[in-house]
Each structure stands twice: as structure tokens, then as C-alpha cells.
Design a protein around this motif. Structure first.
Motif, PDB file in Angstrom:
ATOM      1  N   ALA A 111      43.150  42.923  40.773  1.00 35.44           N
ATOM      2  CA  ALA A 111      42.440  41.649  40.914  1.00 35.44           C
ATOM      3  C   ALA A 111      40.965  41.822  40.588  1.00 35.44           C
ATOM      4  N   ASP A 112      40.408  40.878  39.831  1.00 35.53           N
ATOM      5  CA  ASP A 112      39.016  41.068  39.409  1.00 35.53           C
ATOM      6  C   ASP A 112      38.044  41.035  40.580  1.00 35.53           C
ATOM      7  N   HIS A 113      38.368  40.296  41.653  1.00 33.97           N
ATOM      8  CA  HIS A 113      37.450  40.235  42.792  1.00 33.97           C
ATOM      9  C   HIS A 113      37.368  41.560  43.550  1.00 33.97           C
ATOM     10  N   GLU A 114      38.265  42.481  43.238  1.00 28.45           N
ATOM     11  CA  GLU A 114      38.248  43.789  43.898  1.00 28.45           C
ATOM     12  C   GLU A 114      37.254  44.744  43.245  1.00 28.45           C
ATOM     13  N   TYR A 115      36.726  44.365  42.105  1.00 24.96           N
ATOM     14  CA  TYR A 115      35.795  45.216  41.377  1.00 24.96           C
ATOM     15  C   TYR A 115      34.364  44.736  41.574  1.00 24.96           C
ATOM     16  N   ARG A 116      33.468  45.694  41.721  1.00 24.24           N
ATOM     17  CA  ARG A 116      32.072  45.347  41.975  1.00 24.24           C
ATOM     18  C   ARG A 116      31.201  45.418  40.725  1.00 24.24           C
ATOM     19  N   TYR A 117      31.486  46.360  39.847  1.00 27.02           N
ATOM     20  CA  TYR A 117      30.622  46.586  38.689  1.00 27.02           C
ATOM     21  C   TYR A 117      31.376  46.255  37.401  1.00 27.02           C
ATOM     22  N   TRP A 118      30.647  45.647  36.476  1.00 27.87           N
ATOM     23  CA  TRP A 118      31.254  45.177  35.228  1.00 27.87           C
ATOM     24  C   TRP A 118      30.377  45.525  34.042  1.00 27.87           C
ATOM     25  N   GLY A 119      31.035  45.792  32.905  1.00 27.91           N
ATOM     26  CA  GLY A 119      30.311  45.955  31.666  1.00 27.91           C
ATOM     27  C   GLY A 119      30.066  44.609  31.003  1.00 27.91           C
ATOM     28  N   GLN A 120      29.437  44.645  29.838  1.00 30.51           N
ATOM     29  CA  GLN A 120      29.086  43.426  29.120  1.00 30.51           C
ATOM     30  C   GLN A 120      30.227  42.900  28.267  1.00 30.51           C
ATOM     31  N   GLY A 121      31.214  43.726  28.003  1.00 32.22           N
ATOM     32  CA  GLY A 121      32.371  43.286  27.245  1.00 32.22           C
ATOM     33  C   GLY A 121      32.288  43.660  25.773  1.00 32.22           C
TER      34      GLY A 121
END
Length: 128
Positions: A111-121
Motif C-alpha cells: 500500500a502506498d500509504h505505508e511508504y514514507r519516502y518517494w522518488g520523483q518518478g
């Protein structure tokens, strides 16, 4: 802080292959899991794959199972998404994500809400 930088996207014909990379840097000394998600305009971000800290556990969305493989190189602090037999419906912006997992080195998350850090894509376009 944690930084994630994706690369490897591009334009490919249906049936072709691409390998995405996600370079991880910053304060990543604790156990963590990584995931790949994708998003197309007007749609919610969708889970693609996740890999555990140990690398011995992976999980995939049904839509990519058997075609995509996620792996990690601990020495390079990089995760990969090998995408084979690409289809037009795989066209999307692909994001790498990270969450800490202090209690387990074998956990994966979908689930995406379980992740805190994200790249730009990175954009992947598959032409039919």
C-alpha cells in the motif's frame, strides 16, 4: 533524510524490455523495505512490486507477475525493476518508495500509504 532517484525509463515497443533503477542515499542504516508503484493521468498510484531488506522476500501485483522482477544490490544501495514483455498498459510514471521496518528484515508492503519516502518518478511509455 532519505533520497531516492529513479532512472531507466523511456520509450519501448510492446514486447520489449526495460530495467529501472532506484538509487537510495541518505540515512538508510536501519532496516527498510522498498517498493515500485506506477501512476497514469487521472488514476491513483498503483502497487507494482516490493522487496524486503534481506532481499529474500518479494511480492508483485498480479498484472506484472511473471513479467517483472524486482531485485536489490546492497553494495550499490540500488534496487532494480526488470520489466520484460512490456504491454501498452504498462505505460505510466514509475515511482520508487522506501519505508523503515525496524522489527523485520523480511517484510514487504503493497500500500502506498505505508511508504514514507518517494522518488520523483521516471516515465515508461510502451508503444503498441
Amino acid at each position: 533524510q532519505v533520497q531516492l532517484v529513479e532512472s531507466g525509463g523511456g520509450l519501448v515497443q510492446a514486447g520489449g524490455s526495460l530495467r529501472l533503477s532506484c538509487a537510495v542515499s541518505g540515512e538508510t542504516f536501519s532496516l527498510h523495505a522498498l517498493g515500485w508503484f506506477r501512476q497514469t493521468p487521472g488514476k491513483e498510484r498503483a502497487f507494482v512490486a516490493s522487496i524486503s531488506w534481506s532481499g529474500d522476500t518479494t511480492v508483485y501485483a498480479d498484472s506484472v507477475k511473471g513479467r517483472f522482477t524486482m531485485s536489490r544490490d546492497a553494495a550499490k544501495n540500488t534496487v532494480y525493476l526488470q520489466m520484460n514483455n512490456l504491454k501498452s498498459e504498462d505505460t505510466a510514471v514509475y515511482y520508487c518508495a522506501l519505508r523503515f521496518t525496524p522489527k523485520s528484515g523480511s517484510s514487504v508492503y503493497t500500500a502506498d500509504h505505508e511508504y514514507r519516502y518517494w522518488g520523483q518518478g521516471t516515465q515508461v511509455t510502451v508503444s503498441s
